[in-house]
Write an enzyme that holds these catalytic residues in place. Structure first.
Site, PDB file in Angstrom:
ATOM      1  N   ASP A 146      26.478 -20.155 -10.475  1.00 26.89           N
ATOM      2  CA  ASP A 146      26.264 -19.933 -11.901  1.00 26.89           C
ATOM      3  C   ASP A 146      27.293 -20.754 -12.682  1.00 26.89           C
ATOM      4  OD1 ASP A 146      24.772 -17.415 -13.664  1.00 26.89           O
ATOM      5  OD2 ASP A 146      26.366 -18.580 -14.632  1.00 26.89           O
ATOM      6  N   ILE A 147      26.824 -21.398 -13.749  1.00 30.44           N
ATOM      7  CA  ILE A 147      27.681 -22.280 -14.540  1.00 30.44           C
ATOM      8  C   ILE A 147      28.719 -21.485 -15.337  1.00 30.44           C
ATOM      9  CG2 ILE A 147      26.359 -22.374 -16.713  1.00 30.44           C
ATOM     10  CD1 ILE A 147      26.540 -25.446 -16.511  1.00 30.44           C
ATOM     11  N   ASN A 205      17.578  -9.773 -14.236  1.00 26.73           N
ATOM     12  CA  ASN A 205      17.343  -9.398 -15.621  1.00 26.73           C
ATOM     13  C   ASN A 205      15.923  -9.796 -16.002  1.00 26.73           C
ATOM     14  OD1 ASN A 205      20.048  -8.594 -15.818  1.00 26.73           O
ATOM     15  ND2 ASN A 205      20.689 -10.677 -16.327  1.00 26.73           N
ATOM     16  N   GLY A 211      18.389  -8.632 -20.812  1.00 25.89           N
ATOM     17  CA  GLY A 211      19.426  -9.643 -20.979  1.00 25.89           C
ATOM     18  C   GLY A 211      19.064 -10.978 -20.363  1.00 25.89           C
ATOM     19  N   GLN A 212      17.782 -11.197 -20.103  1.00 26.47           N
ATOM     20  CA  GLN A 212      17.369 -12.457 -19.472  1.00 26.47           C
ATOM     21  C   GLN A 212      17.449 -13.603 -20.479  1.00 26.47           C
ATOM     22  OE1 GLN A 212      13.311 -12.514 -18.019  1.00 26.47           O
ATOM     23  NE2 GLN A 212      13.721 -14.258 -16.643  1.00 26.47           N
ATOM     24  N   HIS A 242      15.025 -15.111 -11.231  1.00 24.56           N
ATOM     25  CA  HIS A 242      16.216 -15.364 -10.410  1.00 24.56           C
ATOM     26  C   HIS A 242      16.950 -14.055 -10.180  1.00 24.56           C
ATOM     27  CE1 HIS A 242      17.312 -15.813 -14.653  1.00 24.56           C
ATOM     28  NE2 HIS A 242      18.509 -15.344 -14.339  1.00 24.56           N
ATOM     29  N   HIS A 253      20.817 -12.572  -9.547  1.00 28.39           N
ATOM     30  CA  HIS A 253      22.257 -12.828  -9.570  1.00 28.39           C
ATOM     31  C   HIS A 253      22.880 -12.154  -8.353  1.00 28.39           C
ATOM     32  CE1 HIS A 253      22.522 -13.956 -13.974  1.00 28.39           C
ATOM     33  NE2 HIS A 253      21.378 -13.323 -13.968  1.00 28.39           N
TER      34      HIS A 253
END
Ligand code: AMP
Ligand code: ZN
Length: 117
Positions: free
Chosen positions: A32-33, A90, A96-97, A103, A105
């Site tokens: 994750d960035i 999400n 909160g997507q 995907h 997390h």
């Protein structure tokens, strides 16, 4: 298939750079960035689905199962089994997507709290 404007489809195609940690013919795992834990990996099916709610029928069930199972394998590979970890997906605005491509997390390396914010 995929979507021209979808960020994760672009990452799957290689049009946008990402730190890919694992890849199978049907799944990728990327860092994750904007990591929220010492380990924060996104497990992403290469096929474009907007969210978990779009994974319906036998094929959708299999895709969800494979994706979740792969996330646990990545957790093992990254040494998270002893300490534990959290896997979350999400879905939609209230979930909160922010990226509208399914995907999971994978978060680990610190103690998570509950309830989430
Ligand atoms: P969500 O908010 O559940 O849709 O998760 C989207 C995640 O994608 C967020 O945690 C972002 O930090 C992450 N993200 C956004 N852009 C990128 C990118 N280019 N490479 C890796 N992760 C990203
Ligand atoms: Zn996509």
């Amino acid at each position: 298939m995929g979507s021209d404007s979808c960020l994760f489809c672009k990452i799957v195609r290689g049009d946008v750079k990402a730190d890919i940690v694992y890849r199978t013919p049907t799944l990728i795992a990327i860092k994750d960035i904007n990591p929220q834990a010492p380990v924060h990996v996104l497990v992403i099916p290469t096929r474009h689905l907007t969210a978990a709610r779009d994974a319906r029928g036998e094929e959708g069930t299999q895709l969800l199962g494979r994706t979740l199972a792969f996330a646990t394998e990545v957790a093992t590979e990254l040494g998270l089994d002893a300490g534990g970890y959290r896997i979350v997906t999400n879905s939609g605005a209230d979930g909160g997507q922010t990226v509208l491509h399914l995907h999971f997390h994978l978060l680990g390396g610190r103690r998570m709290t509950w309830p989430p914010g």
